[in-house]
Motif scaffolding. Structure first.
Motif, PDB file in Angstrom:
ATOM      1  N   TRP A  62       0.893  -1.059  -0.132  1.00  0.00           N
ATOM      2  CA  TRP A  62       0.131   0.019   0.105  1.00  0.00           C
ATOM      3  C   TRP A  62       0.902   1.239  -0.032  1.00  0.00           C
ATOM      4  CZ3 TRP A  62      -4.406  -1.689  -1.073  1.00  0.00           C
ATOM      5  CH2 TRP A  62      -4.956  -2.834  -0.814  1.00  0.00           C
ATOM      6  N   GLU A  63       0.736   2.295  -0.697  1.00  0.00           N
ATOM      7  CA  GLU A  63       1.375   3.393  -0.879  1.00  0.00           C
ATOM      8  C   GLU A  63       0.663   4.977  -0.641  1.00  0.00           C
ATOM      9  OE1 GLU A  63       3.751   6.687  -3.135  1.00  0.00           O
ATOM     10  OE2 GLU A  63       1.841   5.909  -3.858  1.00  0.00           O
ATOM     11  N   HIS A  64      -0.582   4.764  -1.211  1.00  0.00           N
ATOM     12  CA  HIS A  64      -1.357   6.022  -1.099  1.00  0.00           C
ATOM     13  C   HIS A  64      -3.098   5.753  -0.936  1.00  0.00           C
ATOM     14  CE1 HIS A  64      -0.938   6.325  -5.546  1.00  0.00           C
ATOM     15  NE2 HIS A  64      -2.314   6.888  -5.307  1.00  0.00           N
ATOM     16  N   ILE A  65      -3.620   6.835  -0.740  1.00  0.00           N
ATOM     17  CA  ILE A  65      -4.756   7.184  -0.881  1.00  0.00           C
ATOM     18  C   ILE A  65      -5.258   8.370  -1.617  1.00  0.00           C
ATOM     19  CG2 ILE A  65      -5.598   5.861   1.326  1.00  0.00           C
ATOM     20  CD1 ILE A  65      -6.446   8.619   2.499  1.00  0.00           C
ATOM     21  N   GLU A  66      -6.264   8.503  -2.519  1.00  0.00           N
ATOM     22  CA  GLU A  66      -6.577   9.537  -3.094  1.00  0.00           C
ATOM     23  C   GLU A  66      -7.925  10.182  -2.667  1.00  0.00           C
ATOM     24  OE1 GLU A  66      -5.695   9.830  -7.088  1.00  0.00           O
ATOM     25  OE2 GLU A  66      -3.869   8.494  -7.181  1.00  0.00           O
ATOM     26  N   LEU A  67      -8.061  11.326  -2.425  1.00  0.00           N
ATOM     27  CA  LEU A  67      -9.152  12.268  -1.834  1.00  0.00           C
ATOM     28  C   LEU A  67      -9.702  13.175  -3.005  1.00  0.00           C
ATOM     29  CD1 LEU A  67      -7.838  13.060   1.521  1.00  0.00           C
ATOM     30  CD2 LEU A  67      -9.282  11.042   0.990  1.00  0.00           C
ATOM     31  N   VAL A  68     -10.960  12.993  -2.907  1.00  0.00           N
ATOM     32  CA  VAL A  68     -11.400  13.946  -4.304  1.00  0.00           C
ATOM     33  C   VAL A  68     -12.085  15.281  -3.513  1.00  0.00           C
ATOM     34  CG1 VAL A  68     -13.371  14.202  -5.866  1.00  0.00           C
ATOM     35  CG2 VAL A  68     -12.246  11.761  -5.419  1.00  0.00           C
ATOM     36  N   LEU A  69     -11.362  16.542  -3.993  1.00  0.00           N
ATOM     37  CA  LEU A  69     -11.835  17.941  -3.657  1.00  0.00           C
ATOM     38  C   LEU A  69     -12.836  18.263  -5.101  1.00  0.00           C
ATOM     39  CD1 LEU A  69     -12.012  20.162  -1.962  1.00  0.00           C
ATOM     40  CD2 LEU A  69     -10.145  21.152  -3.126  1.00  0.00           C
ATOM     41  N   ASP A  70     -14.136  17.976  -4.854  1.00  0.00           N
ATOM     42  CA  ASP A  70     -14.914  18.312  -5.910  1.00  0.00           C
ATOM     43  C   ASP A  70     -14.854  19.686  -6.140  1.00  0.00           C
ATOM     44  OD1 ASP A  70     -16.590  17.771  -8.159  1.00  0.00           O
ATOM     45  OD2 ASP A  70     -18.406  17.212  -6.815  1.00  0.00           O
ATOM     46  N   CYS A  71     -14.214  20.062  -7.025  1.00  0.00           N
ATOM     47  CA  CYS A  71     -14.160  21.553  -7.508  1.00  0.00           C
ATOM     48  C   CYS A  71     -14.138  22.029  -8.844  1.00  0.00           C
ATOM     49  CB  CYS A  71     -12.759  22.104  -6.441  1.00  0.00           C
ATOM     50  SG  CYS A  71     -11.436  21.500  -7.237  1.00  0.00           S
ATOM     51  N   GLY A  72     -13.883  20.980  -9.700  1.00  0.00           N
ATOM     52  CA  GLY A  72     -13.946  21.141 -11.081  1.00  0.00           C
ATOM     53  C   GLY A  72     -12.403  21.608 -11.847  1.00  0.00           C
ATOM     54  N   ALA A  73     -11.665  21.677 -10.675  1.00  0.00           N
ATOM     55  CA  ALA A  73     -10.306  22.161 -11.268  1.00  0.00           C
ATOM     56  C   ALA A  73      -9.710  21.830 -12.257  1.00  0.00           C
ATOM     57  CB  ALA A  73      -9.174  22.375  -9.965  1.00  0.00           C
ATOM     58  N   ALA A  74      -9.116  22.617 -13.463  1.00  0.00           N
ATOM     59  CA  ALA A  74      -8.711  21.966 -14.609  1.00  0.00           C
ATOM     60  C   ALA A  74      -7.087  21.784 -14.581  1.00  0.00           C
ATOM     61  CB  ALA A  74      -9.090  22.879 -15.728  1.00  0.00           C
TER      62      ALA A  74
END
Length: 186
Positions: A104-116
């Motif tokens: 296991w190396e990382h987790i990914e979190l979603v910041l739902d902001c539509g950033a491009a």
């Protein structure tokens, strides 16, 4: 590295990553944890895990990213990290880099902001978590890496900010992995 070894090590990784999330102050933001990721050093290990994970889930993406296959497996039974259910696992095939520790190396979190792009994502993250300003500015021992990885078929921008410390990594991105995968079919 086998599936059972990963499952046996999940509790320790989960506890350590939750503590890191708290250290960063991300635990109070109610961000979705859409997947966790592995690191392996050989194609043989990746092939074995691909086969083993296919028995406990479905491969929902098999895409070339930065010149190597990366699989996303949707698990039949989510992994639990505290009260958070993590439905997907990212299994990247190895690159030229050799990792000091496989698993296991990382987790990914979603910041739902539509950033491009990374600038937009940084602005949106600092708006919600101003305590990260010194970290992002490079004033602490926590390493920060910004990137915009893109699969061959992806049509959705998904900039990423990675926070790394003591072999742990938490990534924040603007789109869920399932939204990115859905963009491949458009």
């Amino acid at each position: 590295m086998t599936y059972q070894e990963l499952i046996n090590s999940w509790s320790t990784f989960s506890s350590e990553i939750q503590a890191f999330t708290q250290d960063l102050g991300l635990d109070t933001l109610a961000l979705e944890c859409d997947h966790t990721a592995l690191r392996v050093n050989s194609n043989q290990s990746a092939d074995l895990l691909r086969h083993e994970f296919a028995r406990v889930g479905n491969i929902i993406s098999d895409n070339m990213i930065n010149g190597r296959p990366i699989l996303i497996i949707e698990l039949n039974t989510p992994l639990m990290m505290g009260n958070t259910a993590i439905e997907c696992v990212e299994l990247p095939y190895p690159s030229d880099k050799v990792y000091p520790q496989q698993g296991w190396e990382h987790i990914e979190l979603v910041l739902d902001c539509g950033a491009a792009d990374c600038d937009e994502l940084t602005h949106a993250l600092l708006e919600k978590a101003p305590q990260l300003a010194a970290i992002i500015a490079g004033e602490t021992e926590i390493k920060v890496k910004m990137s915009s990885p893109k699969g061959d078929k992806e049509r959705l921008a998904n900039p990423t900010i990675a926070f790394k410390k003591n072999g742990l990594c938490i990534k924040v991105h603007s789109q869920s992995i399932k939204a990115v995968i859905a963009s491949e079919a458009e």
